[in-house]
Design a protein around this motif. Structure first.
Motif, PDB file in Angstrom:
ATOM      1  N   VAL A 128      -4.331   7.842   1.166  1.00  0.00           N
ATOM      2  CA  VAL A 128      -3.317   7.283   2.053  1.00  0.00           C
ATOM      3  C   VAL A 128      -3.227   8.165   3.298  1.00  0.00           C
ATOM      4  O   VAL A 128      -3.770   9.263   3.347  1.00  0.00           O
ATOM      5  CB  VAL A 128      -1.948   7.187   1.356  1.00  0.00           C
ATOM      6  N   ASP A 129      -2.536   7.664   4.301  1.00  0.00           N
ATOM      7  CA  ASP A 129      -2.393   8.383   5.568  1.00  0.00           C
ATOM      8  C   ASP A 129      -0.911   8.425   5.956  1.00  0.00           C
ATOM      9  O   ASP A 129      -0.344   7.403   6.288  1.00  0.00           O
ATOM     10  CB  ASP A 129      -3.201   7.666   6.650  1.00  0.00           C
ATOM     11  N   PRO A 130      -0.287   9.623   5.823  1.00  0.00           N
ATOM     12  CA  PRO A 130      -0.876  10.939   5.544  1.00  0.00           C
ATOM     13  C   PRO A 130      -1.153  11.135   4.058  1.00  0.00           C
ATOM     14  O   PRO A 130      -0.542  10.490   3.208  1.00  0.00           O
ATOM     15  CB  PRO A 130       0.195  11.907   6.036  1.00  0.00           C
ATOM     16  N   ALA A 131      -2.061  12.074   3.776  1.00  0.00           N
ATOM     17  CA  ALA A 131      -2.503  12.293   2.401  1.00  0.00           C
ATOM     18  C   ALA A 131      -1.379  12.753   1.490  1.00  0.00           C
ATOM     19  O   ALA A 131      -1.390  12.471   0.286  1.00  0.00           O
ATOM     20  CB  ALA A 131      -3.648  13.310   2.385  1.00  0.00           C
ATOM     21  N   ASP A 132      -0.392  13.463   2.048  1.00  0.00           N
ATOM     22  CA  ASP A 132       0.684  13.992   1.207  1.00  0.00           C
ATOM     23  C   ASP A 132       1.791  12.973   0.947  1.00  0.00           C
ATOM     24  O   ASP A 132       2.845  13.307   0.402  1.00  0.00           O
ATOM     25  CB  ASP A 132       1.270  15.268   1.807  1.00  0.00           C
ATOM     26  N   ALA A 133       1.543  11.715   1.292  1.00  0.00           N
ATOM     27  CA  ALA A 133       2.514  10.657   0.981  1.00  0.00           C
ATOM     28  C   ALA A 133       2.436  10.244  -0.485  1.00  0.00           C
ATOM     29  O   ALA A 133       3.238   9.425  -0.940  1.00  0.00           O
ATOM     30  CB  ALA A 133       2.294   9.442   1.880  1.00  0.00           C
ATOM     31  N   VAL A 134       1.467  10.782  -1.236  1.00  0.00           N
ATOM     32  CA  VAL A 134       1.375  10.566  -2.679  1.00  0.00           C
ATOM     33  C   VAL A 134       1.396  11.916  -3.375  1.00  0.00           C
ATOM     34  O   VAL A 134       1.228  12.964  -2.751  1.00  0.00           O
ATOM     35  CB  VAL A 134       0.093   9.787  -3.053  1.00  0.00           C
ATOM     36  N   ASP A 135       1.602  11.891  -4.674  1.00  0.00           N
ATOM     37  CA  ASP A 135       1.646  13.134  -5.439  1.00  0.00           C
ATOM     38  C   ASP A 135       0.262  13.734  -5.641  1.00  0.00           C
ATOM     39  O   ASP A 135       0.119  14.952  -5.756  1.00  0.00           O
ATOM     40  CB  ASP A 135       2.305  12.880  -6.795  1.00  0.00           C
ATOM     41  N   ALA A 136      -0.755  12.879  -5.693  1.00  0.00           N
ATOM     42  CA  ALA A 136      -2.130  13.356  -5.889  1.00  0.00           C
ATOM     43  C   ALA A 136      -3.091  12.228  -5.542  1.00  0.00           C
ATOM     44  O   ALA A 136      -2.716  11.049  -5.518  1.00  0.00           O
ATOM     45  CB  ALA A 136      -2.344  13.815  -7.329  1.00  0.00           C
ATOM     46  N   THR A 137      -4.329  12.602  -5.269  1.00  0.00           N
ATOM     47  CA  THR A 137      -5.399  11.633  -5.018  1.00  0.00           C
ATOM     48  C   THR A 137      -6.607  12.024  -5.856  1.00  0.00           C
ATOM     49  O   THR A 137      -7.039  13.173  -5.836  1.00  0.00           O
ATOM     50  CB  THR A 137      -5.788  11.615  -3.522  1.00  0.00           C
ATOM     51  N   PHE A 138      -7.140  11.062  -6.602  1.00  0.00           N
ATOM     52  CA  PHE A 138      -8.390  11.249  -7.340  1.00  0.00           C
ATOM     53  C   PHE A 138      -9.452  10.419  -6.642  1.00  0.00           C
ATOM     54  O   PHE A 138      -9.311   9.192  -6.533  1.00  0.00           O
ATOM     55  CB  PHE A 138      -8.242  10.794  -8.794  1.00  0.00           C
ATOM     56  N   ALA A 139     -10.501  11.063  -6.162  1.00  0.00           N
ATOM     57  CA  ALA A 139     -11.460  10.337  -5.322  1.00  0.00           C
ATOM     58  C   ALA A 139     -12.813  11.035  -5.290  1.00  0.00           C
ATOM     59  O   ALA A 139     -12.960  12.198  -5.658  1.00  0.00           O
ATOM     60  CB  ALA A 139     -10.912  10.228  -3.892  1.00  0.00           C
ATOM     61  N   THR A 140     -13.790  10.277  -4.821  1.00  0.00           N
ATOM     62  CA  THR A 140     -15.106  10.810  -4.497  1.00  0.00           C
ATOM     63  C   THR A 140     -15.033  11.620  -3.212  1.00  0.00           C
ATOM     64  O   THR A 140     -14.280  11.271  -2.290  1.00  0.00           O
ATOM     65  CB  THR A 140     -16.094   9.647  -4.296  1.00  0.00           C
ATOM     66  N   ALA A 313      -5.078  19.796  -6.002  1.00  0.00           N
ATOM     67  CA  ALA A 313      -6.297  19.356  -5.324  1.00  0.00           C
ATOM     68  C   ALA A 313      -7.434  20.340  -5.587  1.00  0.00           C
ATOM     69  O   ALA A 313      -7.217  21.524  -5.879  1.00  0.00           O
ATOM     70  CB  ALA A 313      -6.055  19.238  -3.831  1.00  0.00           C
ATOM     71  N   SER A 314      -8.658  19.838  -5.513  1.00  0.00           N
ATOM     72  CA  SER A 314      -9.834  20.697  -5.645  1.00  0.00           C
ATOM     73  C   SER A 314      -9.886  21.694  -4.496  1.00  0.00           C
ATOM     74  O   SER A 314      -9.393  21.429  -3.395  1.00  0.00           O
ATOM     75  CB  SER A 314     -11.103  19.843  -5.658  1.00  0.00           C
ATOM     76  N   GLU A 315     -10.494  22.830  -4.738  1.00  0.00           N
ATOM     77  CA  GLU A 315     -10.542  23.893  -3.739  1.00  0.00           C
ATOM     78  C   GLU A 315     -11.179  23.413  -2.438  1.00  0.00           C
ATOM     79  O   GLU A 315     -12.256  22.817  -2.444  1.00  0.00           O
ATOM     80  CB  GLU A 315     -11.340  25.083  -4.284  1.00  0.00           C
ATOM     81  N   GLY A 316     -10.486  23.633  -1.339  1.00  0.00           N
ATOM     82  CA  GLY A 316     -10.991  23.278  -0.019  1.00  0.00           C
ATOM     83  C   GLY A 316     -10.830  21.818   0.349  1.00  0.00           C
ATOM     84  O   GLY A 316     -11.246  21.399   1.432  1.00  0.00           O
ATOM     85  N   LEU A 317     -10.212  21.013  -0.527  1.00  0.00           N
ATOM     86  CA  LEU A 317     -10.039  19.592  -0.282  1.00  0.00           C
ATOM     87  C   LEU A 317      -8.566  19.216  -0.412  1.00  0.00           C
ATOM     88  O   LEU A 317      -7.766  19.989  -0.937  1.00  0.00           O
ATOM     89  CB  LEU A 317     -10.867  18.767  -1.275  1.00  0.00           C
ATOM     90  N   ASP A 318      -8.207  18.029   0.052  1.00  0.00           N
ATOM     91  CA  ASP A 318      -6.838  17.564  -0.122  1.00  0.00           C
ATOM     92  C   ASP A 318      -6.760  16.471  -1.185  1.00  0.00           C
ATOM     93  O   ASP A 318      -5.840  15.650  -1.194  1.00  0.00           O
ATOM     94  CB  ASP A 318      -6.239  17.077   1.203  1.00  0.00           C
ATOM     95  N   PHE A 319      -7.722  16.458  -2.101  1.00  0.00           N
ATOM     96  CA  PHE A 319      -7.740  15.517  -3.206  1.00  0.00           C
ATOM     97  C   PHE A 319      -8.441  16.157  -4.394  1.00  0.00           C
ATOM     98  O   PHE A 319      -9.066  17.219  -4.270  1.00  0.00           O
ATOM     99  CB  PHE A 319      -8.454  14.214  -2.805  1.00  0.00           C
ATOM    100  N   ILE A 320      -8.341  15.518  -5.564  1.00  0.00           N
ATOM    101  CA  ILE A 320      -9.060  15.974  -6.747  1.00  0.00           C
ATOM    102  C   ILE A 320     -10.412  15.288  -6.757  1.00  0.00           C
ATOM    103  O   ILE A 320     -10.500  14.064  -6.828  1.00  0.00           O
ATOM    104  CB  ILE A 320      -8.285  15.676  -8.047  1.00  0.00           C
ATOM    105  N   ASP A 321     -11.473  16.061  -6.655  1.00  0.00           N
ATOM    106  CA  ASP A 321     -12.834  15.537  -6.551  1.00  0.00           C
ATOM    107  C   ASP A 321     -13.319  15.078  -7.919  1.00  0.00           C
ATOM    108  O   ASP A 321     -13.390  15.866  -8.861  1.00  0.00           O
ATOM    109  CB  ASP A 321     -13.734  16.639  -6.001  1.00  0.00           C
ATOM    110  N   THR A 322     -13.677  13.795  -8.037  1.00  0.00           N
ATOM    111  CA  THR A 322     -14.142  13.249  -9.316  1.00  0.00           C
ATOM    112  C   THR A 322     -15.661  13.217  -9.421  1.00  0.00           C
ATOM    113  O   THR A 322     -16.202  12.647 -10.363  1.00  0.00           O
ATOM    114  CB  THR A 322     -13.568  11.841  -9.532  1.00  0.00           C
ATOM    115  N   GLY A 323     -16.368  13.824  -8.463  1.00  0.00           N
ATOM    116  CA  GLY A 323     -17.793  14.039  -8.593  1.00  0.00           C
ATOM    117  C   GLY A 323     -18.666  13.018  -7.897  1.00  0.00           C
ATOM    118  O   GLY A 323     -18.246  11.888  -7.635  1.00  0.00           O
ATOM    119  N   VAL A 324     -19.889  13.416  -7.579  1.00  0.00           N
ATOM    120  CA  VAL A 324     -20.878  12.537  -6.966  1.00  0.00           C
ATOM    121  C   VAL A 324     -22.260  13.026  -7.381  1.00  0.00           C
ATOM    122  O   VAL A 324     -22.484  14.231  -7.529  1.00  0.00           O
ATOM    123  CB  VAL A 324     -20.739  12.517  -5.425  1.00  0.00           C
TER     124      VAL A 324
END
Length: 349
Positions: A128-140, A313-324
């Motif tokens: 979302v924009d801004p990213a902190d409008a949610v409690d967390a983001t799980f994303a690629t 959030a994952s280190e250096g990111l503003d979301f939890i990285d679910t991998g690629v």
């Protein structure tokens, strides 16, 4: 922006305005006996990516003993429908809402209302924009997903001793964050200078033939490819926002009799796309894991309901990285990848 390939991490852990409501656990509006109710709101009902999300969410709901209700709009872009879904879940007493937003900014006011009422809100796949409008983001990590196929393409054309001439098949004119990140990551991986990292289509580089939008659909990919072939019949590399667009692009190339002369790279990692890697339709694709996104989201809501835990959030990111993972049957030296057989065993989680 420097990234290194990372192995997919195993993280343990209605109606209204055209919406279709499917109850994944029960037909009640509230969880039985005051239990935990989790809502999953996806962009559409039938897109295989979101079907896989529902599978992951349902499995996690059963594991944690929570009730799941799933909603989906009739088309990609249905913000009003998603607003209605959030309001329905607020009225139903949901403990958490998982959402893949159709409009990253326009959805924010109703999400803020949900959070103010004590509901945990988690974005999946699309921030979302801004990213902190949610409690967390799980994303690629979509920039990395694009960068991996860009690096693969650069190495492939170096082997061929050819200069790439790339057609860019993007999502839609709105230029959402996912579209921009994949596009810009690909260009950086390919070695193209980006004039404005926040905008699609402003590259002043002779290797970029042009951009067309596809709406992420096969028909859109076919039309976009036809338009770009008219612009430059000698193009030899095609980037697509996702694998349905890649399938459409291939049909246009085949109709023009040039499918053997053009390399396609894409992002998604769905089973049909991985099969197209094996069949030589797609040279390389970046696999993401929507099943994990949704499963981790449900797990996070269950944990929050139990003790107030909020994932970091994952280190250096503003979301939890679910991998690629880069999937190709034509591996390149110095670039970690998985083959198509592995891809078919793991497609979309």
């Amino acid at each position: 922006m420097n990234h290194t390939p990372r192995i997919r991490r195993a993280l343990a852990v209605t109606a209204g305005l055209g919406l279709t409501l499917s109850l994944a656990a029960c037909a009640e509006e509230r969880a039985e006996d005051g239990g935990v109710l989790v809502g999953l709101i996806t962009k559409t009902e039938t897109n295989p990516f979101f079907v896989k999300m529902r599978e992951g969410a349902q499995a996690a709901a059963e594991e944690h003993g929570v009730t799941l209700q799933t909603y989906a709009g009739d088309y990609d872009g249905d913000n009003e429908g998603q607003v209605q879904a959030v309001e329905n879940l607020m009225a139903a007493g949901a403990a958490g809402i998982l959402i893949t937003p159709n409009d990253s900014a326009a959805i924010v006011p109703v999400l803020e209302q949900a959070r103010a009422s004590g509901i945990m809100v988690i974005a999946l796949d699309t921030p979302v924009d801004p990213a902190d409008a949610v409690d967390a983001t799980f994303a690629t990590d979509n920039f990395l997903a694009g960068e991996l196929i860009g690096r693969w393409a650069a190495a492939h054309f170096e082997e061929l001793d050819e200069e790439p001439r790339v057609a860019m098949l993007d999502l839609n004119p709105n230029q959402i964050a996912v579209d921009v990140a994949r596009d810009q990551g690909f260009l950086q991986g390919l070695g193209v200078d980006i004039a404005d990292p926040g905008v699609i289509g402003d590259e002043d580089d002779p290797r970029v033939v042009g951009h067309e939008v596809t709406e992420g659909a096969e028909e859109g990919g076919r039309t976009a490819m036809e338009n770009l072939l008219q612009r430059d019949p000698d193009l030899n590399l095609v980037y697509t926002i996702n694998e349905p667009a890649a399938a459409g692009a291939y049909e246009a190339l085949k109709a023009a009799g040039v499918e053997e002369d053009v390399v396609i790279v894409s992002v998604d990692g769905g089973c049909p796309g991985v099969r197209n890697v094996g069949d030589g339709v797609i040279g390389a694709t970046s696999m993401q894991f929507p099943l994990d996104m949704a499963a981790l989201g449900v797990s996070a809501v269950a944990a929050h309901a139990a003790d107030g835990t909020v994932p970091e959030a994952s280190e250096g990111l503003d979301f939890i990285d679910t991998g690629v993972e880069l999937i190709t049957d034509l591996p390149k030296d110095g670039l970690e990848s998985r083959d198509g057989a592995w891809g078919l065993d793991h497609c979309w989680g």
